[in-house]
Enzyme design. Structure first.
Site, PDB file in Angstrom:
ATOM      1  N   LYS A 122      13.097  -7.081  -5.463  1.00 54.23           N
ATOM      2  CA  LYS A 122      11.835  -6.994  -5.928  1.00 54.23           C
ATOM      3  C   LYS A 122      11.893  -6.990  -7.462  1.00 54.23           C
ATOM      4  CE  LYS A 122       9.040  -5.669  -2.277  1.00 54.23           C
ATOM      5  NZ  LYS A 122       8.143  -4.524  -1.623  1.00 54.23           N
ATOM      6  N   LYS A 218       7.763 -18.315   7.629  1.00 49.25           N
ATOM      7  CA  LYS A 218       7.093 -17.487   8.218  1.00 49.25           C
ATOM      8  C   LYS A 218       5.525 -17.553   7.754  1.00 49.25           C
ATOM      9  CE  LYS A 218       7.308 -12.664   8.135  1.00 49.25           C
ATOM     10  NZ  LYS A 218       7.939 -11.225   7.513  1.00 49.25           N
ATOM     11  N   LYS A 221       0.929 -14.009   3.782  1.00 48.79           N
ATOM     12  CA  LYS A 221      -0.178 -13.927   2.949  1.00 48.79           C
ATOM     13  C   LYS A 221       0.093 -14.621   1.677  1.00 48.79           C
ATOM     14  CE  LYS A 221       0.632  -9.872   0.717  1.00 48.79           C
ATOM     15  NZ  LYS A 221       0.260  -8.695  -0.330  1.00 48.79           N
TER      16      LYS A 221
END
Ligand code: TRP
Length: 351
Positions: A122, A218, A221
């Protein structure tokens, strides 16, 4: 001391404004089922880690609605509000989480946290982010410590987490052991090792819902167009359209074959979930069928039916009942967490 008599299962579910059917069937529903079936024997803590929400940039104006939207979805998915051994609470409403984080922070090395895969991934993304922020947040670095506090404050033994979080669970075990040794007492219950967690919860069934447009990846969103993703708040008609325009293949007959027919296999998977059947069962029913249109229509109708039903249930969720439950759990959990915090404060010499 009824609260302490049962072993504790604990998990945090991050608030997220655009949940997909993948999140629903892969995470939310199994978690609610687990809570409902285990609450006879265990105390189950399900909490919203709202302080973890902005370890990476978010739209802060949407945080409250995301938290509430998720709580409503849990209830619509079957979470009972009248089960005294299921506790639902918001992390930030229990100040001991923040206070315990600070104390633990003083016993953790920078190197340990710097090695966390989630942090590395991240922080790397943040660095090149479009947000224009060139700083990687200290909160992101410190994420695992807050997570350890979440777990240790309640003496949880079982902590169901996804594969991406097992490193944080191992870290929690390490730090609990370290502090117990250092202060020569059982300050914290050490959560079970990952292997035993898997044995207890059953290794996840490898549920994979793929993107409808690109069934090799996958359903997520973060997909920009949203065409391959079914969101829980999509209108049922729109969702049905997305299914009708899902990518298939040129084989021309239905088979369960993730390798060569990922699109069709994905639709079989989705249909199985909505029909509460196994994918093998659904696959054998459709096996060899050459009418992709008919097959898709069946899937689209099932998706539509599911969303109509879920959205109907969502509209019926009684917010004041949710609030009453939250407040009762938060008061009870504040006591439990406060006891662990006090014990720790005494150990380190603050009290
Ligand atoms: N880190 C978890 C996730 O992203 C959420 C979480 C926060 C959590 N605190 C926790 C999970 C404590 C289990 C226990 O999925």
């Amino acid at each position: 001391m009824k609260l302490m008599s049962k072993q504790v299962i604990l998990t945090g579910i991050r608030a997220n404004n655009d949940l997909t059917i993948g999140n629903y069937f892969g995470a939310i529903l199994p978690m609610i089922d687990m809570a409902t079936t285990r609450a006879e024997e265990f105390q189950v803590n399900l909490f919203v880690p709202d302080l973890h929400s902005f370890t990476t940039p978010i739209n802060h104006r949407e945080l409250q609605s995301a938290i509430w939207n998720n709580l409503r979805i849990f209830v619509a998915a079957g979470l009972p509000l009248d089960q005294p051994d299921i506790h639902i609470y918001r992390q930030s409403y229990i100040p001991a989480h923040s206070e315990m984080t600070w104390i633990i922070d003083c016993f953790v090395g920078m190197g340990e946290l710097g090695r966390m895969t989630q942090f590395k991934e991240k922080s790397y993304k943040e660095d090149e982010s479009k947000s224009g922020e060139d700083r990687v947040r200290v909160g992101l670095f410190n994420y695992p410590v807050l997570m350890a506090a979440d777990i240790l404050l309640y003496n949880a033994t079982y902590v169901p987490v996804g594969d991406d979080q097992t490193q944080h669970l191992e870290f929690t075990r390490d730090i609990a052991e370290r502090l117990n040794n250092k202060f020569d007492q059982e300050l914290f219950t050490i959560p079970k090792p990952v292997k035993e967690q898997h044995e207890f919860f059953g290794k996840d069934q490898g549920l994979r819902i793929k993107d409808l447009q690109d069934p090799t990846k996958k359903m997520s969103k973060s997909d920009e167009s949203g065409k391959g993703v079914i969101f829980l708040n999509d209108s049922p008609e729109l969702a049905a359209k997305k299914v009708m325009s899902a990518t298939t293949d040129s084989v021309g007959q239905v088979n369960l074959d993730w390798e060569n027919q990922p699109g069709i296999s994905n639709l079989l998977q989705i249909l199985a979930l909505f029909q509460h059947r196994s994918i093998e069962e659904v696959a054998s029913e459709w096996q060899g069928n050459t009418q992709y249109g008919e097959f898709k229509k069946t899937v689209a109708d099932a998706v539509k039916g599911f969303l109509v039903d879920l959205q109907d249930k969502l509209a019926q969720v009684d917010d004041s009942a949710v609030k009453t439950k939250l407040e009762a759990s938060e008061a009870a959990m504040d006591k439990v967490a406060g006891e662990t915090l006090l014990k720790t404060q005494k150990a380190v010499g603050l009290r």
